[in-house]
Every structure is written in C-alpha cells, then in structure tokens.
Scaffold this motif. Structure first.
Motif, short mmCIF file in Angstrom:
data_model
loop_
_atom_site.label_atom_id
_atom_site.label_comp_id
_atom_site.label_asym_id
_atom_site.label_seq_id
_atom_site.Cartn_x
_atom_site.Cartn_y
_atom_site.Cartn_z
N TYR A 109 -1.88 83.33 -37.45
CA TYR A 109 -3.43 83.27 -37.57
C TYR A 109 -3.96 84.36 -36.33
O TYR A 109 -5.29 84.25 -36.38
CB TYR A 109 -4.04 81.77 -37.25
N GLY A 110 -3.22 85.05 -35.63
CA GLY A 110 -3.99 85.91 -34.75
C GLY A 110 -4.38 85.29 -33.37
O GLY A 110 -5.23 85.73 -33.01
N LEU A 111 -4.15 83.99 -33.03
CA LEU A 111 -4.65 83.30 -32.05
C LEU A 111 -3.69 82.89 -30.94
O LEU A 111 -2.63 83.19 -31.05
CB LEU A 111 -5.06 81.84 -32.71
N THR A 112 -4.32 82.42 -29.84
CA THR A 112 -3.42 82.01 -28.82
C THR A 112 -3.96 80.58 -28.57
O THR A 112 -4.73 80.06 -28.92
CB THR A 112 -3.94 82.83 -27.32
N PRO A 113 -3.00 79.71 -27.61
CA PRO A 113 -3.25 78.50 -27.02
C PRO A 113 -4.83 78.47 -26.43
O PRO A 113 -5.35 77.53 -26.61
CB PRO A 113 -2.14 78.08 -26.21
N PHE A 114 -5.07 79.46 -26.00
CA PHE A 114 -6.48 79.43 -25.15
C PHE A 114 -7.57 79.61 -26.11
O PHE A 114 -8.63 78.81 -26.25
CB PHE A 114 -6.57 80.57 -24.20
N HIS A 115 -7.32 80.23 -27.44
CA HIS A 115 -8.48 80.12 -28.53
C HIS A 115 -8.36 79.02 -28.89
O HIS A 115 -9.65 78.27 -29.31
CB HIS A 115 -8.06 81.07 -29.48
N TRP A 116 -7.29 78.15 -29.20
CA TRP A 116 -7.21 76.86 -29.50
C TRP A 116 -8.09 76.09 -28.71
O TRP A 116 -8.82 75.18 -29.32
CB TRP A 116 -5.77 76.35 -29.67
N VAL A 117 -7.89 75.67 -27.40
CA VAL A 117 -8.57 74.97 -26.58
C VAL A 117 -10.31 75.11 -26.80
O VAL A 117 -11.07 74.17 -26.65
CB VAL A 117 -8.05 74.79 -25.12
N VAL A 118 -10.50 76.53 -26.99
CA VAL A 118 -11.81 76.74 -26.90
C VAL A 118 -12.58 76.27 -28.23
O VAL A 118 -13.53 75.62 -28.44
CB VAL A 118 -12.42 78.31 -26.81
N LEU A 119 -11.55 76.48 -29.43
CA LEU A 119 -12.13 75.89 -30.58
C LEU A 119 -12.09 74.57 -30.85
O LEU A 119 -12.91 73.64 -31.40
CB LEU A 119 -11.21 76.53 -31.93
N GLU A 169 -15.40 86.47 -30.82
CA GLU A 169 -16.27 86.91 -31.59
C GLU A 169 -16.10 88.08 -32.48
O GLU A 169 -16.59 88.22 -33.61
CB GLU A 169 -17.39 87.33 -30.45
N GLN A 170 -15.17 89.02 -31.75
CA GLN A 170 -14.54 90.39 -32.62
C GLN A 170 -13.96 89.70 -33.94
O GLN A 170 -13.98 90.36 -34.95
CB GLN A 170 -13.72 91.15 -31.73
N ARG A 171 -13.15 88.75 -33.88
CA ARG A 171 -12.45 88.30 -34.86
C ARG A 171 -13.39 87.32 -36.07
O ARG A 171 -12.86 86.90 -36.81
CB ARG A 171 -11.32 87.23 -34.52
N GLY A 172 -14.61 87.25 -35.38
CA GLY A 172 -15.47 86.39 -36.64
C GLY A 172 -15.27 84.89 -36.41
O GLY A 172 -15.51 84.17 -37.46
N LEU A 173 -14.89 84.37 -35.28
CA LEU A 173 -14.67 83.00 -35.10
C LEU A 173 -15.87 82.32 -34.29
O LEU A 173 -16.06 81.08 -34.86
CB LEU A 173 -13.46 82.61 -34.56
N VAL A 174 -16.52 83.08 -33.58
CA VAL A 174 -17.72 82.42 -32.98
C VAL A 174 -18.64 83.47 -33.06
O VAL A 174 -18.69 84.81 -32.96
CB VAL A 174 -17.39 81.99 -31.53
N ARG A 175 -20.03 83.02 -32.55
CA ARG A 175 -20.98 83.97 -32.35
C ARG A 175 -21.76 83.35 -31.13
O ARG A 175 -22.00 82.13 -30.74
CB ARG A 175 -22.07 84.12 -33.63
N ALA A 182 -15.61 80.86 -40.35
CA ALA A 182 -14.30 81.05 -40.32
C ALA A 182 -13.67 80.03 -39.28
O ALA A 182 -12.55 79.52 -39.19
CB ALA A 182 -13.93 82.61 -39.79
N GLY A 183 -14.33 79.91 -38.15
CA GLY A 183 -14.09 79.03 -37.03
C GLY A 183 -14.03 77.68 -37.40
O GLY A 183 -13.19 76.80 -36.97
#
Length: 155
Positions: free
Chosen positions: A45-55, A88-94, A112-113
């Motif tokens: 999914y092109g994500l990291t564990p840090f992306h996970w916790v923010v999500l 933001e670049q990946r279109g998950l957040v704004r 998407a997020g």
C-alpha cells in the motif's frame, strides 16, 4: 573490594536487566519485530507504520490539529511534518488552516484515507493474532495494562 556474597547479589540483580534477558531489551525486540512484520504488510500500500498511527488518529477524530496528532503520538513536529507531507502527496490527507486560529493546521482524511480504514485494521489484527497466539485474552489485557502503567510511570 566487594565480598563474594555481595558480588553474587549484585550479579543476580544485574542478570534481570542485562540484554538479552532484560525486560526492556525484550520489549524493544518485540517492537522491532512487530514493526518489521507490519512494514512488510503495509508495503503493498506504500505505507509505513508511522502512516498507520497517523491514520488511526484521524479515523478516530478527523480534522485534528497537527499539534494534537503530535501530542497523541508523542512525536516531534519535524518528524510528523515530513510524514504528513508524504501522506498529502499520496492523496491520503489534506491540510487546512483552522478558521478560528490561522496559526493552526488541521489534518483531514481524503476519501482514499478513509477507505484504508476498511483495509488496514484487518491486517493489523492478523499480525496481532500471529504475535500473541497462545496468550489468552485475559493475559493480553493484563499485558496491555502493565505497559500502559510503565509508560505512564516514565512519561
């Protein structure tokens, strides 16, 4: 020079804190193993564990201020800013300025997020079950409570 009995007592006490037997070392090792395995599962999914916790933070409360996310995750601003840039670049957040305080940036999930909320948690559950097989629900709850207490003691 310590007496043999004092040296033996000291040696026994040290055994409990020395790697690889020390609890702190084993907690660190578990954390690293979980992070590595989770990273492997997030990679498609092109994500990291840090992306996970923010999500996770935003799935629970969308539109949080950047500072609130940092506080919840106990992260310094610079680290979080870079992660949010990539998300933001990946279109998950704004990001939007707060309407009441222009100094504050609020983070909002994009569609998407939001959709990842239905994809990623089952992956995390699967990893948790793999890691904690053979450990009862009661023991898991006790471990969670003990970790929370230790974290609170050091915070």
């Amino acid at each position: 020079m310590p007496t043999p009995s004092a040296e033996q007592k000291l040696s026994r006490g040290w055994q409990e804190v020395l790697a690889p037997h020390g609890m702190g070392y084993r907690i660190k090792l578990l954390s690293q193993l979980l992070a590595r395995k989770f990273q492997e599962r997030l990679e498609p999914y092109g994500l990291t564990p840090f992306h996970w916790v923010v999500l996770c933070c935003l799935w629970q409360e969308d539109g949080l201020a950047t500072s609130s996310i940092g506080e919840k995750l106990q992260q310094v601003g610079g680290t979080l800013t870079g992660v949010l840039d990539r998300m933001e670049q990946r279109g998950l957040v704004r990001r939007e300025r707060d309407t009441r305080d222009r100094r504050v940036w609020r983070i909002w999930l994009t569609d998407a997020g939001k959709e990842l909320k239905f994809v990623l948690p089952p992956i995390a559950v699967e990893l948790r079950e793999e890691a904690f097989q053979g450990i009862s629900d009661t023991q898991r709850q006790q471990l969670s409570e003990m970790l929370d207490l230790a974290i609170a003691n050091l915070s």
